[in-house]
Design a protein around this motif. Sequence first.
Motif, mmCIF file in Angstrom:
data_model
loop_
_atom_site.group_PDB
_atom_site.id
_atom_site.type_symbol
_atom_site.label_atom_id
_atom_site.label_comp_id
_atom_site.label_asym_id
_atom_site.label_seq_id
_atom_site.Cartn_x
_atom_site.Cartn_y
_atom_site.Cartn_z
ATOM 1 N N ASP A 14 0.905 -1.222 0.014
ATOM 2 C CA ASP A 14 0.081 -0.100 0.157
ATOM 3 C C ASP A 14 0.716 1.385 0.159
ATOM 4 O OD1 ASP A 14 -2.376 -1.543 0.116
ATOM 5 O OD2 ASP A 14 -2.614 -1.503 2.200
ATOM 6 N N GLY A 15 1.927 1.118 0.636
ATOM 7 C CA GLY A 15 2.795 2.314 0.862
ATOM 8 C C GLY A 15 3.633 2.452 -0.518
ATOM 9 N N ILE A 16 3.895 1.556 -1.011
ATOM 10 C CA ILE A 16 4.545 1.687 -2.322
ATOM 11 C C ILE A 16 3.546 2.339 -3.533
ATOM 12 C CG2 ILE A 16 5.429 0.151 -4.296
ATOM 13 C CD1 ILE A 16 6.852 -1.700 -2.457
ATOM 14 N N ASN A 17 2.351 1.525 -3.438
ATOM 15 C CA ASN A 17 1.462 2.153 -4.476
ATOM 16 C C ASN A 17 1.036 3.647 -4.080
ATOM 17 O OD1 ASN A 17 1.325 -0.368 -5.635
ATOM 18 N ND2 ASN A 17 -0.517 -0.917 -4.343
ATOM 19 N N THR A 18 1.209 4.088 -3.001
ATOM 20 C CA THR A 18 0.858 5.503 -2.584
ATOM 21 C C THR A 18 2.033 6.511 -3.113
ATOM 22 O OG1 THR A 18 -0.584 5.021 -0.649
ATOM 23 C CG2 THR A 18 0.298 7.325 -0.603
ATOM 24 N N MET A 19 3.464 5.858 -2.880
ATOM 25 C CA MET A 19 4.338 6.673 -3.399
ATOM 26 C C MET A 19 4.544 6.595 -4.820
ATOM 27 S SD MET A 19 7.621 7.653 -2.134
ATOM 28 C CE MET A 19 7.281 9.214 -3.022
ATOM 29 N N LEU A 20 4.214 5.637 -5.476
ATOM 30 C CA LEU A 20 4.233 5.699 -7.191
ATOM 31 C C LEU A 20 3.055 6.668 -7.486
ATOM 32 C CD1 LEU A 20 4.845 1.793 -7.881
ATOM 33 C CD2 LEU A 20 6.425 3.725 -7.872
ATOM 34 N N ALA A 21 1.873 6.524 -7.013
ATOM 35 C CA ALA A 21 0.741 7.163 -7.253
ATOM 36 C C ALA A 21 1.299 8.944 -7.352
ATOM 37 C CB ALA A 21 -0.457 7.159 -6.558
ATOM 38 N N ASP A 22 1.756 9.151 -6.135
ATOM 39 C CA ASP A 22 2.164 10.392 -5.905
ATOM 40 C C ASP A 22 3.372 11.065 -6.719
ATOM 41 O OD1 ASP A 22 0.380 10.781 -3.774
ATOM 42 O OD2 ASP A 22 1.580 10.601 -2.018
ATOM 43 N N MET A 23 4.374 10.263 -7.229
ATOM 44 C CA MET A 23 5.281 10.525 -7.962
ATOM 45 C C MET A 23 4.807 10.895 -9.439
ATOM 46 S SD MET A 23 8.156 10.792 -6.172
ATOM 47 C CE MET A 23 9.053 10.999 -7.609
ATOM 48 N N LYS A 24 3.904 10.124 -9.778
ATOM 49 C CA LYS A 24 3.132 10.173 -11.026
ATOM 50 C C LYS A 24 2.394 11.611 -11.166
ATOM 51 C CE LYS A 24 1.641 5.828 -11.542
ATOM 52 N NZ LYS A 24 1.034 4.857 -12.132
ATOM 53 N N ILE A 25 1.577 11.945 -10.078
ATOM 54 C CA ILE A 25 0.883 13.112 -9.885
ATOM 55 C C ILE A 25 2.159 14.470 -9.983
ATOM 56 C CG2 ILE A 25 -0.205 14.580 -8.431
ATOM 57 C CD1 ILE A 25 -1.618 12.154 -7.384
ATOM 58 N N LEU A 26 3.099 14.232 -9.322
ATOM 59 C CA LEU A 26 4.371 15.220 -9.146
ATOM 60 C C LEU A 26 4.965 15.421 -10.633
ATOM 61 C CD1 LEU A 26 6.307 16.884 -7.814
ATOM 62 C CD2 LEU A 26 7.831 14.856 -7.443
ATOM 63 N N LEU A 27 4.953 14.521 -11.405
ATOM 64 C CA LEU A 27 5.427 14.595 -12.731
ATOM 65 C C LEU A 27 4.519 15.130 -13.516
ATOM 66 C CD1 LEU A 27 7.416 11.054 -13.131
ATOM 67 C CD2 LEU A 27 8.696 13.221 -13.000
ATOM 68 N N LEU A 28 3.118 14.851 -13.238
ATOM 69 C CA LEU A 28 2.174 15.554 -14.249
ATOM 70 C C LEU A 28 1.996 17.011 -13.946
ATOM 71 C CD1 LEU A 28 -0.283 14.942 -16.016
ATOM 72 C CD2 LEU A 28 -1.711 14.640 -14.195
ATOM 73 N N GLN A 29 2.384 17.472 -12.753
ATOM 74 C CA GLN A 29 2.506 18.915 -12.432
ATOM 75 C C GLN A 29 3.654 19.540 -12.605
ATOM 76 O OE1 GLN A 29 -0.462 20.264 -11.522
ATOM 77 N NE2 GLN A 29 -1.549 18.095 -11.623
ATOM 78 N N SER A 30 4.533 18.951 -13.200
ATOM 79 C CA SER A 30 5.842 19.280 -13.280
ATOM 80 C C SER A 30 5.794 20.251 -14.813
ATOM 81 C CB SER A 30 7.161 18.474 -13.699
ATOM 82 O OG SER A 30 7.216 17.869 -12.267
ATOM 83 N N ILE A 31 6.672 21.353 -14.945
ATOM 84 C CA ILE A 31 6.940 22.060 -16.067
ATOM 85 C C ILE A 31 8.141 21.802 -16.633
ATOM 86 C CG2 ILE A 31 7.080 24.450 -17.201
ATOM 87 C CD1 ILE A 31 5.704 25.562 -14.449
ATOM 88 N N PRO A 32 7.930 21.305 -18.045
ATOM 89 C CA PRO A 32 9.069 20.995 -18.827
ATOM 90 C C PRO A 32 10.000 22.138 -19.194
ATOM 91 C CG PRO A 32 7.208 20.053 -19.710
ATOM 92 C CD PRO A 32 6.716 21.171 -18.875
#
Length: 270
Positions: free
Chosen positions: A149-167
């Motif tokens: 569960d902790g791994i899945n939360t971490m991965l989900a947050d990392m993908k959201i972080l990348l989505l909210q990043s500016i290239p």
Amino acid sequence: IAKQLDKARRDLASGITSETGSLTNLQIQKLQKDLEKAQFDYDTKVKADNQTRENLTLSTKTIHADMTSLLTDVLDQSDKILWVTLLNEHANDAFDIYLGARDLYSKNNAVLSFYALNNLKTNLISLSPDGITTGNIEEYLTSYKPIIDGINTMLADMKILLLQSIPSADRFPQSQIDGLNTLFNGLQSRSSLLFTSINNQLNTSRTFFATYRENQESLQKNVDLLRDQIAITTKQLQDTSYNTQLWFDRTRIAADSQLINADLALQGSQ
């Protein structure tokens, strides 16, 4: 007269003993074969169950190793982007300013998930794979679920972080963001497969340990029952032989008495 009586006694006793003994011996022979098969079935079951117990232990150790590897990779890859620990100090200097720039909370959430997952790693380290036995397989497998569960939360947050990043063309190009997304998608696939393995292992172990002793005991009871039947039948054969001998002795005594009386009567007539 004496010869005729003696022959009759022998023939009658022989017939009874032979017929009864042969029938009982056939029963014992059949029971012996049934016992051999029952013993074979029990021994085979015990051997198979022991192998299953060993396989469950080894496969749980494999799951533990896979869990450790996945957890390490998720934390390491996340830390290279977030720079939470000194291990990856300044690893994100080139793109930190663009990371989660559209939503500053996205980075904060990812960092909090990292700390939570890192604490779970401490819990996993405390569970030595050398301590896995058939008596605690379920305990180990159950303890892996919060980590997943902790791994899945971490991965989900990392993908959201990348989505909210500016290239940034020169410092954080879209191609790098896409590559990181692919990396975390791969880790997510590993997590899903591991979660499935844990559930399958739990179901298999629970089913096996819930019934294997009862199945063995049932087969053992069958073996014991056949042994008892053989003992009873053997006793019956012995009793039959004794009763036949007793009957023969009584018949002989009666015949001898008749012979003596006949001889006395013959002497008296002379």
